[in-house]
Structure formats: C-alpha cells, structure tokens
Design a protein around this motif. Structure first.
Motif, PDB file in Angstrom:
ATOM      1  N   PHE A  23       5.043  15.068  32.354  1.00  0.00           N
ATOM      2  CA  PHE A  23       5.417  15.569  33.688  1.00  0.00           C
ATOM      3  C   PHE A  23       6.405  16.723  33.620  1.00  0.00           C
ATOM      4  O   PHE A  23       6.677  17.369  34.630  1.00  0.00           O
ATOM      5  CB  PHE A  23       5.991  14.433  34.547  1.00  0.00           C
ATOM      6  CG  PHE A  23       6.910  13.505  33.826  1.00  0.00           C
ATOM      7  CD1 PHE A  23       8.225  13.860  33.553  1.00  0.00           C
ATOM      8  CD2 PHE A  23       6.460  12.268  33.405  1.00  0.00           C
ATOM      9  CE1 PHE A  23       9.070  13.013  32.879  1.00  0.00           C
ATOM     10  CE2 PHE A  23       7.305  11.397  32.731  1.00  0.00           C
ATOM     11  CZ  PHE A  23       8.619  11.768  32.471  1.00  0.00           C
ATOM     12  N   ASP A  24       6.973  17.017  32.423  1.00  0.00           N
ATOM     13  CA  ASP A  24       7.882  18.162  32.270  1.00  0.00           C
ATOM     14  C   ASP A  24       7.149  19.443  31.883  1.00  0.00           C
ATOM     15  O   ASP A  24       7.702  20.543  32.050  1.00  0.00           O
ATOM     16  CB  ASP A  24       8.928  17.856  31.195  1.00  0.00           C
ATOM     17  CG  ASP A  24       9.941  16.823  31.645  1.00  0.00           C
ATOM     18  OD1 ASP A  24      10.239  16.769  32.848  1.00  0.00           O
ATOM     19  OD2 ASP A  24      10.431  16.066  30.785  1.00  0.00           O
ATOM     20  N   ILE A  25       5.946  19.317  31.357  1.00  0.00           N
ATOM     21  CA  ILE A  25       5.236  20.485  30.830  1.00  0.00           C
ATOM     22  C   ILE A  25       5.058  21.597  31.861  1.00  0.00           C
ATOM     23  O   ILE A  25       5.290  22.776  31.545  1.00  0.00           O
ATOM     24  CB  ILE A  25       3.880  20.064  30.225  1.00  0.00           C
ATOM     25  CG1 ILE A  25       4.124  19.226  28.963  1.00  0.00           C
ATOM     26  CG2 ILE A  25       3.017  21.278  29.891  1.00  0.00           C
ATOM     27  CD1 ILE A  25       2.869  18.657  28.326  1.00  0.00           C
ATOM     28  N   PRO A  26       4.703  21.305  33.110  1.00  0.00           N
ATOM     29  CA  PRO A  26       4.548  22.398  34.084  1.00  0.00           C
ATOM     30  C   PRO A  26       5.843  23.152  34.368  1.00  0.00           C
ATOM     31  O   PRO A  26       5.810  24.255  34.916  1.00  0.00           O
ATOM     32  CB  PRO A  26       4.049  21.679  35.343  1.00  0.00           C
ATOM     33  CG  PRO A  26       3.444  20.413  34.849  1.00  0.00           C
ATOM     34  CD  PRO A  26       4.281  20.013  33.679  1.00  0.00           C
ATOM     35  N   PHE A  27       6.988  22.561  33.988  1.00  0.00           N
ATOM     36  CA  PHE A  27       8.275  23.181  34.316  1.00  0.00           C
ATOM     37  C   PHE A  27       9.041  23.612  33.064  1.00  0.00           C
ATOM     38  O   PHE A  27      10.259  23.748  33.103  1.00  0.00           O
ATOM     39  CB  PHE A  27       9.126  22.189  35.125  1.00  0.00           C
ATOM     40  CG  PHE A  27       8.416  21.612  36.308  1.00  0.00           C
ATOM     41  CD1 PHE A  27       8.192  22.378  37.440  1.00  0.00           C
ATOM     42  CD2 PHE A  27       7.926  20.312  36.279  1.00  0.00           C
ATOM     43  CE1 PHE A  27       7.511  21.852  38.527  1.00  0.00           C
ATOM     44  CE2 PHE A  27       7.256  19.779  37.357  1.00  0.00           C
ATOM     45  CZ  PHE A  27       7.041  20.549  38.493  1.00  0.00           C
ATOM     46  N   MET A  50      12.990  24.835  32.578  1.00  0.00           N
ATOM     47  CA  MET A  50      13.910  24.126  31.692  1.00  0.00           C
ATOM     48  C   MET A  50      14.545  25.043  30.663  1.00  0.00           C
ATOM     49  O   MET A  50      15.566  24.686  30.067  1.00  0.00           O
ATOM     50  CB  MET A  50      13.176  22.976  30.998  1.00  0.00           C
ATOM     51  CG  MET A  50      12.709  21.891  31.959  1.00  0.00           C
ATOM     52  SD  MET A  50      11.687  20.635  31.146  1.00  0.00           S
ATOM     53  CE  MET A  50      12.895  19.852  30.081  1.00  0.00           C
ATOM     54  N   GLY A  51      13.951  26.214  30.437  1.00  0.00           N
ATOM     55  CA  GLY A  51      14.553  27.189  29.547  1.00  0.00           C
ATOM     56  C   GLY A  51      13.873  27.380  28.214  1.00  0.00           C
ATOM     57  O   GLY A  51      14.438  28.007  27.321  1.00  0.00           O
ATOM     58  N   PHE A  52      12.651  26.849  28.070  1.00  0.00           N
ATOM     59  CA  PHE A  52      11.925  27.107  26.830  1.00  0.00           C
ATOM     60  C   PHE A  52      11.456  28.558  26.817  1.00  0.00           C
ATOM     61  O   PHE A  52      11.009  29.076  27.841  1.00  0.00           O
ATOM     62  CB  PHE A  52      10.741  26.154  26.701  1.00  0.00           C
ATOM     63  CG  PHE A  52      11.149  24.740  26.401  1.00  0.00           C
ATOM     64  CD1 PHE A  52      11.575  24.393  25.131  1.00  0.00           C
ATOM     65  CD2 PHE A  52      11.136  23.778  27.391  1.00  0.00           C
ATOM     66  CE1 PHE A  52      11.977  23.091  24.848  1.00  0.00           C
ATOM     67  CE2 PHE A  52      11.532  22.474  27.127  1.00  0.00           C
ATOM     68  CZ  PHE A  52      11.955  22.139  25.845  1.00  0.00           C
ATOM     69  N   PRO A  53      11.559  29.226  25.667  1.00  0.00           N
ATOM     70  CA  PRO A  53      11.233  30.655  25.595  1.00  0.00           C
ATOM     71  C   PRO A  53       9.815  30.956  26.061  1.00  0.00           C
ATOM     72  O   PRO A  53       8.860  30.275  25.667  1.00  0.00           O
ATOM     73  CB  PRO A  53      11.395  30.977  24.101  1.00  0.00           C
ATOM     74  CG  PRO A  53      12.304  29.917  23.580  1.00  0.00           C
ATOM     75  CD  PRO A  53      11.990  28.688  24.370  1.00  0.00           C
TER      76      PRO A  53
END
Length: 408
Positions: free
Chosen positions: A141-145, A149-152
């Motif tokens: 559920f975090d992948i779309p965001f 979240m700040g991943f490059p």
C-alpha cells in the motif's frame, strides 16, 4: 597497547598507514595537517582526546575533506576493545558485524576484513544501500506513494522541497545513530536495516517521526550507566521511563487510553493527542528505541484465543545480543516502567492458558524469504482482517514456551 592510526582515503581507496606510537602519529599527522593548514595545537588536542577507550563511544575524529581527499585521526585501545566488539565506525567508514547467515550485498563499496569479524563500508555506499533496502521492501500500500515518501525518482523536480520526503531523514539519522551509539557495533547489517533503519510497523500513517524522537531523546551516558558502562538494557529502561513525559502535552505525560486503534495509532497522532491504546503506545515506544539505535519491533496477538471478540494486544520486543529477542510493555504514565530485567511472568498476559491458542506475531520489514532462520509470514491486523501485506515472524512457539513456565 594503544595504537594510533592515520587513516586516509584517496579517491575511495582503502585505509593506509598505521603508527604504533603517539610520537610517530604526531609527526606524521603534523606533516599532513601542515599541508592542509591545520595547527599543531589541533593535532595535540586530537591525540589527547583519542586516548579515551573505545567503550566510551568516543570515536575521536579530526578530518578534513576536499574533492579527492579525506583524512581522519582516531585511536583504538586494543586492550579495552578486545573485551568488547572489535567493530567501530569512524568518520569515513561504517563497520558492520559479520553474520555467517547473511551475505553482504555488493553495492559499490570496498570492504575490509578485520579478522573476519566485521567489514567496512563507505558512508555514501551505506546510504545508497539503505535506500535500496527500504525501496525493495516497501509494503504494497506504500508503493503508489514512494515519491511522496522521498525515494529517488527523476520525475519529481528538486524545487520547493518536492523531492524531499521522509526517507532522506530516515537514512541519515539511522546512520548517525550507528556512529553515536556503541550498542549498534554488534548488529549485523540485516538486523540494523530491519529493526533500526525501519520506519514502519503496521499500516500506520507514514510520518517524519525520526527527527522529532532523535531530538527529544537526548541523554547523558552517566544517566544510564550500569556496571561502569551505558548498555542496551539500561537505555531501554531510560526510554520507557522518560519518553512519555518528554513528549507529553501541556505538562501531562502521554497515557494509555483503550479502544483507540485505528483512530489514533501512528506516532505523531499519539504525541498530538497525548494518548493511545496498546498498539499506538507500542509503535511509539518501538520507534523511540530505533531512534537511539536499539533493534526493536512490535509484537502481539490479533485475537486472544483465536477469537476476535476477545480483543487483541500489542507490546514490544528488543534484540538483546546473544540472549535473542526479549519482550516488555510500553509504560505510559505508570509509576514503575517495565524493563528488560523484569521476569516474563510479571506481564499480565504471560500465562500458560493463553498460548498457543493465541497466535503471536512480530512485525518486520523484509517481505520475502528467510533471514536468520525467521521465516516471513503475514501479520493479521485486528482492525484490517483482509490485509495480508504486513510482513511478520510467527512467535507463538516462543511465548508458549516462556509463558508456559508461569503460574495462572
């Protein structure tokens, strides 16, 4: 015997000259400092400071950097450190405890073997590997965001802080904790990644909690010394005693209030409202321990006796070296905080009749496979029964064994 090591890195090459006396160290380092316009008094100061044993977590650094040169001076007291862990990070490299069951991932680093007990990694390479680990183990559920979240990602412009999510702070402060706290020295990399670097427990809101907790949990080593040293157990006790008051609102400590999950259970909500139930207080306590370099995770049962109508409960587990995972309860507003020294049977739920009928799980981050013999399963959430996306370890056997020794 004390050795002084003049440590340098030419374009990411390996460390170099070892000096066996302070006189040799003085003249050699004086020459280098002269080249870079540092004074003799600075060198003498650093040599004096470096006489602290490594057990005090004083890795004394004097370093200068340019585009292609990094220099640091520190001392290793081998007589003192031989009784402790030989791995210690410094201003240029992070030291990782070698684990036989974990193969170090090769991500652009050069490693040093120190009697096969630890390996070293450049800070920049460690930072990159941390980001890679977190990105590879994003919950579904975090992948779309992930960009939020700040991943490059090249799609987000570097203006107005739009590409500055929480991941940057998370990695930076976790690695700073490894430099600052000696109890992180004995942690294999995989344990550090999963239970110190980790920013998540369940499906709580993803917030930038780490800078707040790192800033709040400042302590003097003299406050937590036990038998002449600040150790992991004493730090856990200190955090469980002081966390709730330090982060309390309007002079009142954070307190336990039942039936709050999922309304209030992420750490920032618990701090803002000043209360939470067992899940929220466990998450905040676990995150606070991670902020000071303590490997920890939230554990619990989604349903007592396998019956959802009997309710759920969560608490915290801490990895205590060779003793393995031990558990305790968060203690908001309690006159006596729970500690790792307390007997397991002192916790109200540790009774033979509760296990194995009540299944117990401990949350983790690694999504697949087996790490250190702990197979990944799904943690059933009492407030989201259909969710199968929370990685966990089944701990039912452990609690059946240890609580089976208690009286009803």
């Amino acid at each position: 015997m004390q050795q002084y090591l003049c440590y340098y890195d030419f374009d990411n090459q390996e460390p170099g000259t070892t000096l066996t006396t302070s006189k040799q160290a003085f003249f050699f380092c004086n020459f280098l400092f002269f080249l870079f316009k540092l004074t003799t008094s600075q060198i003498l100061l650093h040599l004096q400071l470096s006489s602290f044993p490594i057990r005090t977590s004083k890795t004394m650094k004097a370093f200068i950097s340019s585009q292609r040169f990094v220099f640091s001076l520190f001392a290793l007291n081998y007589e003192a450190s031989a009784k402790r862990d030989p791995c210690r990070s410094n201003s240029t490299h992070l030291a990782w405890k070698t684990s036989k069951s974990i193969e170090p991932a090769a991500i652009g680093r050069r490693e040093l073997d120190q009697n096969k007990k630890c390996h070293f990694q450049l800070h920049q390479a460690a930072h990159q590997e941390c980001i890679q680990y977190l990105q590879e183990n994003l919950m579904a559920f975090d992948i779309p965001f992930r960009e939020t979240m700040g991943f490059p990602d090249g799609n987000v412009p570097s203006v107005d802080g739009l590409n500055n999510g929480m991941i940057g702070n998370t990695v930076q402060l976790a690695l700073e904790a490894k430099l600052s706290y000696p109890w992180t020295d004995a942690l294999p990399k995989q344990i550090f990644f999963e239970y110190v670097l980790n920013y998540a427990n369940f499906n709580e809101a993803r917030t930038n909690w780490r800078p707040l907790l790192v800033d709040a949990l400042k302590f003097n080593e003299s406050d937590i010394w036990v038998s002449g040293e600040a150790n992991l157990t004493s730090v856990v006790s200190w955090v469980n005693k002081h966390l709730w008051t330090i982060l309390g609102r309007n002079g009142s400590p954070i307190y336990f209030k039942s039936s709050q999950t999922p309304l209030i259970f992420d750490p920032m909500s618990t701090i803002s409202f000043g209360y939470a139930s067992c899940t929220g207080t466990s998450i905040l306590f676990c995150n606070a321990l991670r902020a000071v370099g303590i490997p920890s995770r939230v554990a619990g049962t989604p349903a007592w006796y396998g019956n959802a109508s009997q309710g759920n409960h969560n608490w915290v587990e801490v990895l205590v070296g060779e003793h393995g995972w031990k558990f305790l309860e968060p203690s908001p507003s309690l006159p006596e905080a729970d500690t790792l020294d307390n007997a397991p049977c002192s916790r109200w739920f540790c009774k033979p009749s509760r296990f194995p009928a009540s299944k117990v799980y401990a949350a983790r981050l690694t999504k697949q496979g087996s790490v250190d013999s702990e197979r990944t399963v799904a943690f059933p959430l009492a407030w989201e029964w259909d969710c199968q996306d929370i990685p966990a370890v089944d701990r039912t056997d452990y609690y059946t064994d240890i609580c089976g020794l208690c009286e009803e």
